[in-house]
Write a protein that holds these residues in place. Structure first.
Motif, PDB file in Angstrom:
ATOM      1  N   GLY A 134     -22.523  -9.156  -7.047  1.00  0.00           N
ATOM      2  CA  GLY A 134     -22.673  -9.007  -8.493  1.00  0.00           C
ATOM      3  C   GLY A 134     -21.804  -7.899  -9.078  1.00  0.00           C
ATOM      4  N   CYS A 135     -20.725  -7.561  -8.383  1.00  0.00           N
ATOM      5  CA  CYS A 135     -19.825  -6.501  -8.894  1.00  0.00           C
ATOM      6  C   CYS A 135     -19.267  -6.894 -10.263  1.00  0.00           C
ATOM      7  CB  CYS A 135     -18.662  -6.263  -7.927  1.00  0.00           C
ATOM      8  SG  CYS A 135     -19.164  -5.531  -6.378  1.00  0.00           S
ATOM      9  N   GLN A 136     -19.103  -5.908 -11.118  1.00  0.00           N
ATOM     10  CA  GLN A 136     -18.524  -6.183 -12.442  1.00  0.00           C
ATOM     11  C   GLN A 136     -17.037  -5.801 -12.486  1.00  0.00           C
ATOM     12  OE1 GLN A 136     -21.064  -4.377 -15.361  1.00  0.00           O
ATOM     13  NE2 GLN A 136     -22.844  -5.572 -14.709  1.00  0.00           N
ATOM     14  N   VAL A 137     -16.622  -5.047 -11.483  1.00  0.00           N
ATOM     15  CA  VAL A 137     -15.197  -4.746 -11.303  1.00  0.00           C
ATOM     16  C   VAL A 137     -14.837  -4.985  -9.836  1.00  0.00           C
ATOM     17  CG1 VAL A 137     -15.019  -3.073 -13.199  1.00  0.00           C
ATOM     18  CG2 VAL A 137     -15.646  -2.309 -10.888  1.00  0.00           C
ATOM     19  N   ALA A 138     -13.568  -5.203  -9.606  1.00  0.00           N
ATOM     20  CA  ALA A 138     -13.024  -5.360  -8.241  1.00  0.00           C
ATOM     21  C   ALA A 138     -11.642  -4.703  -8.256  1.00  0.00           C
ATOM     22  CB  ALA A 138     -12.945  -6.844  -7.880  1.00  0.00           C
ATOM     23  N   GLY A 139     -10.899  -4.856  -7.172  1.00  0.00           N
ATOM     24  CA  GLY A 139      -9.573  -4.249  -7.189  1.00  0.00           C
ATOM     25  C   GLY A 139      -8.932  -4.181  -5.833  1.00  0.00           C
ATOM     26  N   ALA A 140      -7.957  -3.299  -5.716  1.00  0.00           N
ATOM     27  CA  ALA A 140      -7.183  -3.158  -4.481  1.00  0.00           C
ATOM     28  C   ALA A 140      -6.918  -1.690  -4.216  1.00  0.00           C
ATOM     29  CB  ALA A 140      -5.860  -3.912  -4.610  1.00  0.00           C
ATOM     30  N   THR A 141      -6.629  -1.402  -2.953  1.00  0.00           N
ATOM     31  CA  THR A 141      -6.428  -0.017  -2.503  1.00  0.00           C
ATOM     32  C   THR A 141      -5.220   0.081  -1.582  1.00  0.00           C
ATOM     33  OG1 THR A 141      -8.836   0.341  -2.524  1.00  0.00           O
ATOM     34  CG2 THR A 141      -7.488   1.915  -1.259  1.00  0.00           C
ATOM     35  N   VAL A 142      -4.323   1.013  -1.855  1.00  0.00           N
ATOM     36  CA  VAL A 142      -3.254   1.362  -0.908  1.00  0.00           C
ATOM     37  C   VAL A 142      -3.706   2.626  -0.193  1.00  0.00           C
ATOM     38  CG1 VAL A 142      -0.836   2.038  -0.629  1.00  0.00           C
ATOM     39  CG2 VAL A 142      -1.476   0.376  -2.414  1.00  0.00           C
ATOM     40  N   HIS A 143      -3.678   2.588   1.145  1.00  0.00           N
ATOM     41  CA  HIS A 143      -4.175   3.739   1.904  1.00  0.00           C
ATOM     42  C   HIS A 143      -3.329   3.992   3.136  1.00  0.00           C
ATOM     43  CE1 HIS A 143      -6.126   1.275   5.122  1.00  0.00           C
ATOM     44  NE2 HIS A 143      -6.147   0.373   4.152  1.00  0.00           N
ATOM     45  N   GLN A 144      -3.378   5.229   3.628  1.00  0.00           N
ATOM     46  CA  GLN A 144      -2.775   5.566   4.917  1.00  0.00           C
ATOM     47  C   GLN A 144      -3.648   4.914   5.990  1.00  0.00           C
ATOM     48  OE1 GLN A 144      -0.203   7.802   5.645  1.00  0.00           O
ATOM     49  NE2 GLN A 144       0.056   9.069   3.830  1.00  0.00           N
ATOM     50  N   VAL A 145      -3.012   4.355   7.007  1.00  0.00           N
ATOM     51  CA  VAL A 145      -3.769   3.692   8.068  1.00  0.00           C
ATOM     52  C   VAL A 145      -4.192   4.711   9.116  1.00  0.00           C
ATOM     53  CG1 VAL A 145      -3.662   1.988   9.919  1.00  0.00           C
ATOM     54  CG2 VAL A 145      -2.615   1.491   7.702  1.00  0.00           C
ATOM     55  N   THR A 146      -5.489   4.689   9.418  1.00  0.00           N
ATOM     56  CA  THR A 146      -6.011   5.543  10.498  1.00  0.00           C
ATOM     57  C   THR A 146      -6.675   4.617  11.523  1.00  0.00           C
ATOM     58  OG1 THR A 146      -8.138   5.702   9.387  1.00  0.00           O
ATOM     59  CG2 THR A 146      -6.511   7.422   8.882  1.00  0.00           C
ATOM     60  N   ALA A 147      -7.222   5.205  12.579  1.00  0.00           N
ATOM     61  CA  ALA A 147      -7.768   4.369  13.658  1.00  0.00           C
ATOM     62  C   ALA A 147      -8.946   3.527  13.169  1.00  0.00           C
ATOM     63  CB  ALA A 147      -8.197   5.246  14.823  1.00  0.00           C
ATOM     64  N   GLU A 148      -9.632   3.988  12.114  1.00  0.00           N
ATOM     65  CA  GLU A 148     -10.787   3.227  11.625  1.00  0.00           C
ATOM     66  C   GLU A 148     -10.316   2.160  10.627  1.00  0.00           C
ATOM     67  OE1 GLU A 148     -13.763   5.716   9.940  1.00  0.00           O
ATOM     68  OE2 GLU A 148     -15.190   4.058   9.627  1.00  0.00           O
ATOM     69  N   LEU A 149     -10.616   0.899  10.889  1.00  0.00           N
ATOM     70  CA  LEU A 149     -10.141  -0.227  10.082  1.00  0.00           C
ATOM     71  C   LEU A 149     -10.447  -0.032   8.592  1.00  0.00           C
ATOM     72  CD1 LEU A 149      -8.953  -3.160  10.164  1.00  0.00           C
ATOM     73  CD2 LEU A 149     -11.324  -3.952  10.168  1.00  0.00           C
ATOM     74  N   ASP A 150      -9.415  -0.255   7.768  1.00  0.00           N
ATOM     75  CA  ASP A 150      -9.585  -0.231   6.305  1.00  0.00           C
ATOM     76  C   ASP A 150     -10.185   1.079   5.813  1.00  0.00           C
ATOM     77  OD1 ASP A 150     -10.429  -3.736   6.325  1.00  0.00           O
ATOM     78  OD2 ASP A 150      -8.485  -2.728   6.183  1.00  0.00           O
ATOM     79  N   HIS A 151      -9.867   2.167   6.462  1.00  0.00           N
ATOM     80  CA  HIS A 151     -10.223   3.495   5.951  1.00  0.00           C
ATOM     81  C   HIS A 151      -8.960   4.317   5.900  1.00  0.00           C
ATOM     82  CE1 HIS A 151     -14.281   2.087   6.488  1.00  0.00           C
ATOM     83  NE2 HIS A 151     -14.747   3.186   5.932  1.00  0.00           N
ATOM     84  N   GLY A 152      -9.061   5.610   5.723  1.00  0.00           N
ATOM     85  CA  GLY A 152      -7.856   6.447   5.669  1.00  0.00           C
ATOM     86  C   GLY A 152      -7.600   6.903   4.239  1.00  0.00           C
TER      87      GLY A 152
END
Ligand code: GRF
Length: 192
Positions: free
Chosen positions: A132-150
Motif C-alpha cells: 500500500g505504498c503511496q510513493v516508490a522509487g530507485a536508489t543508487v548505492h555503493q555495493v557492499t557485501a550485504e545485498l542491496d545495502h551500502g
C-alpha cells in the motif's frame, strides 16, 4: 578513468549512462569514458547498443561455470583488462560474493528499483503495491557485501497512482533511474 558497466538484459540504464557521458562530455571534463560493457548473458539486448556505440561489448556467461567463484574469477579478469576506476552494475542480475565486492570496494555501484532500505531483493514494485505504498522509487548505492545495502548516493521518488500495476510502476521508476544513475556517476567523477 575507465568505467566498466555490467548488464544482464536490455541495458537501458547502461544506455542512459553512455548517452550522458557523451552529452555531458565526461571525457573532456573528467578524463572518464565507458570503456566496456560486460554481460553475464550472451542474449543481453544491451550488448547490441554497446557495439553500435563502438564500446567493447563482452560476455562472461555464468552458465559456463560450475561455481560462483569460477564465474567471478573470469568476470574479474574481463573487468580488470579495462583497469576500471568505476564498475557500474546496471540491471546486473547476479549476486556477487563478498570476495568479489571486496576486490572493487569503493568503486562498485548499483542501482536498485526501490527506496532502500525498503524492499531489498526482487519484485520490488509488486511488494510496494502490496504494502500500500503511496510513493516508490530507485536508489543508487555503493555495493557492499550485504545485498542491496551500502552507502546511498542518489534516490528518486515517484508517486504510486490509482490502478498502478507492477509494470506501470516499474516504467515510471525506470525513467527516474535513467536520470539519477548518470547524475550519481558524474558527481563521483567531479569529486574524484
Ligand atoms: C530494471 O528493473 C531496473 O529497475 C533495474 O534493473 C532492471 C533492468 O534495467 N535496475 P536495465 O534496463 O537493464 O538497465
Amino acid at each position: 578513468k575507465n568505467i566498466v558497466i555490467l548488464i544482464s538484459g536490455g541495458g537501458s540504464n547502461m544506455a542512459a549512462i553512455v548517452r550522458a557521458a557523451r552529452r555531458e562530455q565526461w571525457q573532456e571534463r573528467f578524463g572518464a569514458r565507458v570503456a566496456a560493457v560486460i554481460s553475464n548473458r550472451a542474449d543481453a539486448g544491451g550488448l547490441v547498443f554497446a557495439r553500435e556505440q563502438g564500446i567493447a561489448a563482452e560476455v562472461v556467461d555464468h552458465k559456463r561455470h560450475d561455481s560462483r567463484e569460477a564465474f567471478e574469477a573470469e568476470l574479474a579478469e574481463a573487468i580488470d583488462r579495462h583497469r576500471p576506476a568505476l564498475v557500474v552494475l546496471a540491471g546486473f542480475m547476479r549476486i556477487l560474493t563478498p570476495g568479489f565486492v571486496a576486490r572493487y570496494a569503493g568503486r562498485l555501484l548499483n542501482i536498485h528499483p526501490s527506496l532502500l532500505p525498503a524492499f531489498p531483493g526482487l519484485h520490488t514494485h509488486q511488494r510496494a503495491l502490496d504494502a500500500g505504498c503511496q510513493v516508490a522509487g530507485a536508489t543508487v548505492h555503493q555495493v557492499t557485501a550485504e545485498l542491496d545495502h551500502g552507502p546511498i548516493l542518489e534516490q528518486a521518488v515517484v508517486p504510486v497512482l490509482p490502478g498502478d500495476t507492477a509494470q506501470t510502476l516499474a516504467t515510471r521508476v525506470l525513467t527516474q533511474e535513467h536520470l539519477i544513475y548518470p547524475r550519481a556517476i558524474a558527481s563521483l567523477l567531479q569529486s574524484a
